[in-house]
Design a protein around this motif. Sequence first.
Motif, PDB file in Angstrom:
ATOM      1  N   UNK A 136     114.051  17.812  85.038  1.00  0.00           N
ATOM      2  CA  UNK A 136     115.842  17.313  84.401  1.00  0.00           C
ATOM      3  C   UNK A 136     116.989  17.474  85.457  1.00  0.00           C
ATOM      4  N   UNK A 137     117.844  16.018  85.490  1.00  0.00           N
ATOM      5  CA  UNK A 137     119.488  16.294  85.898  1.00  0.00           C
ATOM      6  C   UNK A 137     120.574  16.091  84.697  1.00  0.00           C
ATOM      7  N   UNK A 138     121.958  16.604  85.490  1.00  0.00           N
ATOM      8  CA  UNK A 138     122.639  16.482  83.695  1.00  0.00           C
ATOM      9  C   UNK A 138     123.925  16.660  85.066  1.00  0.00           C
ATOM     10  N   UNK A 139     124.995  15.821  84.092  1.00  0.00           N
ATOM     11  CA  UNK A 139     126.328  15.458  84.656  1.00  0.00           C
ATOM     12  C   UNK A 139     127.556  15.190  83.622  1.00  0.00           C
ATOM     13  N   UNK A 140     128.306  15.674  84.351  1.00  0.00           N
ATOM     14  CA  UNK A 140     129.663  14.842  83.263  1.00  0.00           C
ATOM     15  C   UNK A 140     130.180  13.720  83.537  1.00  0.00           C
ATOM     16  N   UNK A 141     130.779  12.995  81.930  1.00  0.00           N
ATOM     17  CA  UNK A 141     131.499  11.707  82.093  1.00  0.00           C
ATOM     18  C   UNK A 141     132.048  11.501  80.800  1.00  0.00           C
ATOM     19  N   UNK A 142     132.792  10.778  80.985  1.00  0.00           N
ATOM     20  CA  UNK A 142     133.824  10.721  79.879  1.00  0.00           C
ATOM     21  C   UNK A 142     133.471   9.343  78.856  1.00  0.00           C
ATOM     22  N   UNK A 143     133.823   9.373  78.137  1.00  0.00           N
ATOM     23  CA  UNK A 143     133.263   7.730  76.970  1.00  0.00           C
ATOM     24  C   UNK A 143     134.238   7.173  76.764  1.00  0.00           C
ATOM     25  N   UNK A 144     134.004   6.365  76.217  1.00  0.00           N
ATOM     26  CA  UNK A 144     135.354   4.824  76.455  1.00  0.00           C
ATOM     27  C   UNK A 144     137.056   5.092  75.518  1.00  0.00           C
ATOM     28  N   UNK A 145     136.825   6.073  75.130  1.00  0.00           N
ATOM     29  CA  UNK A 145     137.811   6.659  74.977  1.00  0.00           C
ATOM     30  C   UNK A 145     138.313   8.158  76.000  1.00  0.00           C
ATOM     31  N   UNK A 146     137.757   8.400  76.865  1.00  0.00           N
ATOM     32  CA  UNK A 146     138.231   9.549  77.456  1.00  0.00           C
ATOM     33  C   UNK A 146     137.883  10.246  77.422  1.00  0.00           C
ATOM     34  N   UNK A 147     137.208  10.871  76.126  1.00  0.00           N
ATOM     35  CA  UNK A 147     136.502  12.073  76.185  1.00  0.00           C
ATOM     36  C   UNK A 147     135.858  13.098  76.647  1.00  0.00           C
TER      37      UNK A 147
END
Length: 313
Positions: free
Chosen positions: A203-214
């Motif tokens: 499995x693979x994971x990463x960090x991202x930001x939602x449409x509000x920058x959260x």
Amino acid sequence: MKTRLRFLASGLIGALMLSGCAQTVAPGSRLASNAEIETAQAAPVVDETAIAMRWNERIATFTIIDNMHFVGTRGLGVFLITTPEGHILIDGALAQSVPQILDNIRSLGFDPSDIKYLLNTHAHYDHAAGLAGLQRASGAVMIASAADKPYLEAGRVDHGPTQDAPFPPVRVDRVVGDGDTVTLGATVVTAHLTPGHSPGCTSWSMAAKDSKGVPRSVFLHCSASLGGQSLVPEAYPGMIANYRATFAKVRGLQADVFLANHDIFFDLHAKRARQLAGEADAFVDPSELQRFNTEMEQDFAAALAKQQAVAAK
């Protein structure tokens, strides 16, 4: 969702910078010839499950969240992570899916030749058969787990219902262990060994930001279904222990965005419909990973008990 999950779990046929202890293997020539790749891509899809589950049907590509994009087929997940320094592609779907995956990448405005790394969740043909063609098109470094590397390089698994489904072999250039990372610019993708469905399921994971920058955590689950494989006797040695260890491991993980390599596992099309209707963060659901893990563990326990009862007669 539960009925659909159980259907695939019980009846699926055919189912950089590296940190930590990653092993590096010197790149060599491709294992599959041009003729082998092209023949596989041109072959008709005849598997009844692949047809019924619409594994090679085209759908429009779209952005899931931030720099994570869906570039797969209607039934199979293929994920493109884009960065200014190049891109990461996870999984290859069917061999016949390669042309549409490449078209999908281009439709987003990206060049397949800018893919630096190919990652794999596991070596079953419905997620690995397109990798050789994608490696040829991109020249990318192929990354997978040690336990699944032999299957990828042989172009077939040696157990379960997919052992009779060969695919163009793909050279694995680098091997990842649990917790190893693949880094491009500011994007870091972490490998989580979650064996069970395959010996080297990753499995693979990463960090991202939602449409509000959260800030949000994204987790692409290799798979926790049985995929038509036998537990009694085990399809491969240590299979039961692997599943149990993976369920326990995932119980300790958190994810805001849960992804999987089959559409039905994460309600892909319902979420996309909500996204198109204006819900920008339709794929954000911090409780979904644990719901999925609990349901898969229950289904595993039921299947094991049933198979043990049959074997005891």
